[in-house]
Design a protein around this motif. Structure first.
Motif, PDB file in Angstrom:
ATOM      1  N   HIS A 251      83.829  34.713  13.489  1.00  0.00           N
ATOM      2  CA  HIS A 251      83.545  35.353  12.045  1.00  0.00           C
ATOM      3  C   HIS A 251      84.269  36.865  11.806  1.00  0.00           C
ATOM      4  O   HIS A 251      85.332  36.963  12.043  1.00  0.00           O
ATOM      5  N   ASN A 252      84.059  37.442  11.203  1.00  0.00           N
ATOM      6  CA  ASN A 252      84.120  37.884  10.464  1.00  0.00           C
ATOM      7  C   ASN A 252      84.106  39.576  11.154  1.00  0.00           C
ATOM      8  O   ASN A 252      83.729  39.087  12.765  1.00  0.00           O
ATOM      9  N   TYR A 253      84.846  40.610  11.102  1.00  0.00           N
ATOM     10  CA  TYR A 253      84.556  41.191  12.056  1.00  0.00           C
ATOM     11  C   TYR A 253      83.381  42.108  11.825  1.00  0.00           C
ATOM     12  O   TYR A 253      82.519  41.992  10.895  1.00  0.00           O
ATOM     13  N   GLU A 254      82.708  42.637  13.104  1.00  0.00           N
ATOM     14  CA  GLU A 254      81.688  43.467  13.199  1.00  0.00           C
ATOM     15  C   GLU A 254      81.678  44.408  13.725  1.00  0.00           C
ATOM     16  O   GLU A 254      82.464  44.737  13.837  1.00  0.00           O
ATOM     17  N   ILE A 255      80.901  45.576  12.743  1.00  0.00           N
ATOM     18  CA  ILE A 255      81.420  47.338  12.698  1.00  0.00           C
ATOM     19  C   ILE A 255      80.291  47.413  13.668  1.00  0.00           C
ATOM     20  O   ILE A 255      78.889  46.872  13.310  1.00  0.00           O
ATOM     21  N   ILE A 256      80.476  48.085  14.711  1.00  0.00           N
ATOM     22  CA  ILE A 256      79.464  48.249  15.940  1.00  0.00           C
ATOM     23  C   ILE A 256      79.296  49.938  15.399  1.00  0.00           C
ATOM     24  O   ILE A 256      78.342  50.158  16.675  1.00  0.00           O
ATOM     25  N   ASN A 257      80.047  51.188  15.311  1.00  0.00           N
ATOM     26  CA  ASN A 257      79.989  52.242  14.702  1.00  0.00           C
ATOM     27  C   ASN A 257      80.326  52.698  13.814  1.00  0.00           C
ATOM     28  O   ASN A 257      81.617  52.111  12.962  1.00  0.00           O
TER      29      ASN A 257
ATOM     30  N   GLY B  35      89.690  43.432  20.282  1.00  0.00           N
ATOM     31  CA  GLY B  35      90.060  42.042  19.823  1.00  0.00           C
ATOM     32  C   GLY B  35      88.788  41.552  20.610  1.00  0.00           C
ATOM     33  O   GLY B  35      87.761  42.309  21.192  1.00  0.00           O
ATOM     34  N   LYS B  36      88.755  40.169  19.896  1.00  0.00           N
ATOM     35  CA  LYS B  36      87.468  39.837  20.566  1.00  0.00           C
ATOM     36  C   LYS B  36      87.809  39.416  22.031  1.00  0.00           C
ATOM     37  O   LYS B  36      88.819  38.479  22.166  1.00  0.00           O
ATOM     38  N   PRO B  37      86.291  39.367  22.873  1.00  0.00           N
ATOM     39  CA  PRO B  37      87.202  38.744  24.865  1.00  0.00           C
ATOM     40  C   PRO B  37      87.524  37.241  24.216  1.00  0.00           C
ATOM     41  O   PRO B  37      86.597  36.629  23.513  1.00  0.00           O
ATOM     42  N   GLN B  38      88.639  36.981  25.316  1.00  0.00           N
ATOM     43  CA  GLN B  38      88.288  35.585  25.336  1.00  0.00           C
ATOM     44  C   GLN B  38      87.445  34.330  25.727  1.00  0.00           C
ATOM     45  O   GLN B  38      86.633  34.568  26.372  1.00  0.00           O
ATOM     46  N   ASN B  39      87.403  33.298  24.571  1.00  0.00           N
ATOM     47  CA  ASN B  39      86.183  32.905  24.584  1.00  0.00           C
ATOM     48  C   ASN B  39      85.101  33.577  24.089  1.00  0.00           C
ATOM     49  O   ASN B  39      83.915  32.360  24.799  1.00  0.00           O
TER      50      ASN B  39
ATOM     51  N   THR C 252      82.552  57.110  13.961  1.00  0.00           N
ATOM     52  CA  THR C 252      83.918  57.024  14.222  1.00  0.00           C
ATOM     53  C   THR C 252      83.980  55.564  14.416  1.00  0.00           C
ATOM     54  O   THR C 252      83.558  54.816  14.583  1.00  0.00           O
ATOM     55  N   PRO C 253      84.268  55.195  12.868  1.00  0.00           N
ATOM     56  CA  PRO C 253      84.431  53.519  12.731  1.00  0.00           C
ATOM     57  C   PRO C 253      84.493  52.179  13.760  1.00  0.00           C
ATOM     58  O   PRO C 253      86.193  53.204  13.877  1.00  0.00           O
ATOM     59  N   VAL C 254      84.374  51.661  14.007  1.00  0.00           N
ATOM     60  CA  VAL C 254      85.140  51.272  15.297  1.00  0.00           C
ATOM     61  C   VAL C 254      84.584  49.661  14.869  1.00  0.00           C
ATOM     62  O   VAL C 254      83.543  48.558  14.789  1.00  0.00           O
ATOM     63  N   PHE C 255      86.134  48.717  14.706  1.00  0.00           N
ATOM     64  CA  PHE C 255      85.296  47.376  14.721  1.00  0.00           C
ATOM     65  C   PHE C 255      86.044  46.345  15.343  1.00  0.00           C
ATOM     66  O   PHE C 255      86.529  46.743  16.812  1.00  0.00           O
ATOM     67  N   TYR C 256      85.010  45.291  15.925  1.00  0.00           N
ATOM     68  CA  TYR C 256      84.938  44.968  17.168  1.00  0.00           C
ATOM     69  C   TYR C 256      85.572  43.057  16.338  1.00  0.00           C
ATOM     70  O   TYR C 256      85.363  42.298  15.585  1.00  0.00           O
ATOM     71  N   ASN C 257      85.986  42.102  17.304  1.00  0.00           N
ATOM     72  CA  ASN C 257      86.053  40.883  16.616  1.00  0.00           C
ATOM     73  C   ASN C 257      87.333  40.826  16.384  1.00  0.00           C
ATOM     74  O   ASN C 257      87.503  39.152  15.776  1.00  0.00           O
ATOM     75  N   ALA C 258      87.939  40.936  16.519  1.00  0.00           N
ATOM     76  CA  ALA C 258      89.697  41.333  15.631  1.00  0.00           C
ATOM     77  C   ALA C 258      90.858  40.257  16.593  1.00  0.00           C
ATOM     78  O   ALA C 258      90.063  39.919  17.598  1.00  0.00           O
ATOM     79  N   SER C 259      91.457  39.811  16.015  1.00  0.00           N
ATOM     80  CA  SER C 259      92.162  38.831  16.577  1.00  0.00           C
ATOM     81  C   SER C 259      93.585  38.619  16.550  1.00  0.00           C
ATOM     82  O   SER C 259      94.655  38.768  16.141  1.00  0.00           O
ATOM     83  N   PHE C 260      93.366  39.976  18.057  1.00  0.00           N
ATOM     84  CA  PHE C 260      94.824  39.987  18.072  1.00  0.00           C
ATOM     85  C   PHE C 260      95.110  39.897  20.217  1.00  0.00           C
ATOM     86  O   PHE C 260      93.960  40.393  20.288  1.00  0.00           O
ATOM     87  N   GLY C 261      96.303  40.032  21.197  1.00  0.00           N
ATOM     88  CA  GLY C 261      95.928  40.261  22.258  1.00  0.00           C
ATOM     89  C   GLY C 261      95.725  38.859  23.210  1.00  0.00           C
ATOM     90  O   GLY C 261      96.597  37.882  22.020  1.00  0.00           O
ATOM     91  N   HIS C 262      95.005  39.115  23.070  1.00  0.00           N
ATOM     92  CA  HIS C 262      94.698  37.641  24.587  1.00  0.00           C
ATOM     93  C   HIS C 262      93.804  36.908  23.285  1.00  0.00           C
ATOM     94  O   HIS C 262      92.725  36.283  23.804  1.00  0.00           O
TER      95      HIS C 262
ATOM     96  N   VAL D  12      84.958  50.523   6.740  1.00  0.00           N
ATOM     97  CA  VAL D  12      83.465  49.865   6.813  1.00  0.00           C
ATOM     98  C   VAL D  12      82.645  49.280   6.219  1.00  0.00           C
ATOM     99  O   VAL D  12      82.157  48.408   5.820  1.00  0.00           O
ATOM    100  N   ASP D  13      82.687  49.722   4.741  1.00  0.00           N
ATOM    101  CA  ASP D  13      81.734  48.864   4.027  1.00  0.00           C
ATOM    102  C   ASP D  13      82.487  47.535   3.310  1.00  0.00           C
ATOM    103  O   ASP D  13      81.359  46.955   3.086  1.00  0.00           O
ATOM    104  N   ALA D  14      83.332  48.136   3.092  1.00  0.00           N
ATOM    105  CA  ALA D  14      84.786  46.231   2.588  1.00  0.00           C
ATOM    106  C   ALA D  14      84.871  45.506   3.422  1.00  0.00           C
ATOM    107  O   ALA D  14      84.589  44.334   3.608  1.00  0.00           O
ATOM    108  N   GLN D  15      84.695  45.789   5.343  1.00  0.00           N
ATOM    109  CA  GLN D  15      84.549  45.218   6.472  1.00  0.00           C
ATOM    110  C   GLN D  15      85.688  45.039   6.373  1.00  0.00           C
ATOM    111  O   GLN D  15      86.167  43.523   6.813  1.00  0.00           O
ATOM    112  N   THR D  16      86.779  44.638   6.154  1.00  0.00           N
ATOM    113  CA  THR D  16      88.454  45.264   5.957  1.00  0.00           C
ATOM    114  C   THR D  16      89.677  46.263   7.446  1.00  0.00           C
ATOM    115  O   THR D  16      89.036  47.404   7.210  1.00  0.00           O
TER     116      THR D  16
END
Length: 345
Positions: free
Chosen positions: A199-205, A278-282, A305-315, A332-336
């Motif tokens: 799914h898309n980025y989740e804004i957690i803060n 980044g999104k945790p593995q699995n 402080t804007p914090v984005f979660y679920n990004a597609s990088f790393g592991h 945050v507003d555009a979730q981009t």
């Protein structure tokens, strides 16, 4: 603002060097099919020439016991004018042992693409100290040797980041993730790894829009080198976008909390403009990690402080590439998540 030398973009016909600065897994006989697959894709799909550095395929035991030889491969790859990019075979646990043998004059005078993730974090931060831009991105044995075929999301961001000199642009999350756990047996190499819908980025803060240069890496790697000279001081994180992700092994919540506590007490969290995780593995630990971040940010009174979660990088496979030092924004507003700079010149 931190100024980093950018490398030249890749062109068809360029030569890339393959190195093993961490684990020597690529030199083990049972992994050779993945090495061959990755080389074929570099040559056929990306029209690149491949040079394997002399000690990269010496195997796990030799590579582990000869950090100076790993460094020799890196020094020679940077010094060779015919080599335009250096890509790691895979991560590991001790690439920091290589840094004491690296030739800073050679590296500063020959900036070029260096790419890898996970334990390569130590090398990225070393290059950062030398004023050289590098790339937290795909590795040979994972992404370039993906079962059956490389993912379109991964190949798109390789081309968009490394093969042109225009701004990287808006980076959405991948529509799916590959399930971790299919063993690297040759008999399973023609079996595609299952896909997990993403799914898309989740804004957690946070609120608003954060802009800054990118700096970060793998949490476990950063935690292991946090008391070494390679780890940037708090001032280096001023006005940055901090990017973080954890390795394929589930990260314990206490260790994550301890690391966030370190970032907070060292004033790093206060100094950064935003964080992308980044999104945790699995997806393992997804909710518990999120709650831990939210609770710790609350403890440090960092409500905005804007914090984005679920990004597609790393592991994660597929993955995008995070260029160190590039200016990016989290809206945050555009979730981009957008990288405004060109990564290569």
């Amino acid at each position: 603002m931190t100024y980093l030398q950018k490398p030249h973009a890749l062109q068809p016909g360029d030569t890339v060097a393959l190195v093993s600065p961490s684990s020597g897994l690529a030199g083990e006989a049972e992994i050779q099919h993945r090495v061959n697959t990755a080389i074929k894709r570099l040559e056929e799909d990306f029209q690149l020439k491949v040079k394997i550095m002399p000690y990269a395929l010496k195997g796990i035991d030799y590579v582990q016991h000869h950090p100076q030889k790993r460094a020799e491969d890196l020094n020679n790859a940077f010094a060779d004018p015919t080599i335009k990019a250096i890509i790691t075979f895979i991560g590991g646990i001790d690439s920091i042992r290589v840094t004491e043998y690296l030739d800073t004059d050679i590296i500063k005078n020959n900036p070029k693409i260096f790419m890898g993730y996970s334990d390569a974090t130590s090398l990225h931060l070393f290059l950062y100290q030398q004023g050289i831009a590098s790339f937290y991105g795909p590795a040979i044995l994972t992404d370039f040797a993906e079962n059956v075929e490389m993912d379109d999301y991964t190949t798109h961001w390789i081309r968009q980041t490394l093969f042109q000199s225009e701004p990287v642009g808006n980076i959405p999350t991948s529509p799916y993730c590959r399930r971790f756990g299919l063993l690297w047996h040759e008999r399973t190499h023609t079996t595609p790894r299952p896909k997990i819908e993403n799914h898309n980025y989740e804004i957690i803060n946070g609120v608003g829009r954060a802009t800054g240069q990118l700096l970060g890496g793998c949490i476990e790697s950063l935690n292991s080198i946090k008391e070494t000279p390679i780890f940037p001081d708090a001032d280096a994180f001023k006005d940055k976008i901090l990017f973080l992700e954890n390795s394929e092994e589930p990260l314990s919540v206490p260790l994550l909390a301890e690391f966030i506590e370190f970032l907070g007490t060292k004033q790093i969290l206060k100094n950064v403009n935003g964080i992308i995780i980044g999104k945790p593995q699995n997806g393992e630990g997804y909710e518990s990690y999120k709650r831990t971040w939210q609770a710790m940010l609350e403890n440090f009174n960092l409500h905005d402080t804007p914090v984005f979660y679920n990004a597609s990088f790393g592991h994660n496979e597929p993955k995008c590439i995070i260029p160190y030092g590039a200016t990016a924004s989290l809206d945050v507003d555009a979730q981009t998540f957008t990288i405004h700079d060109n990564a290569c010149k």
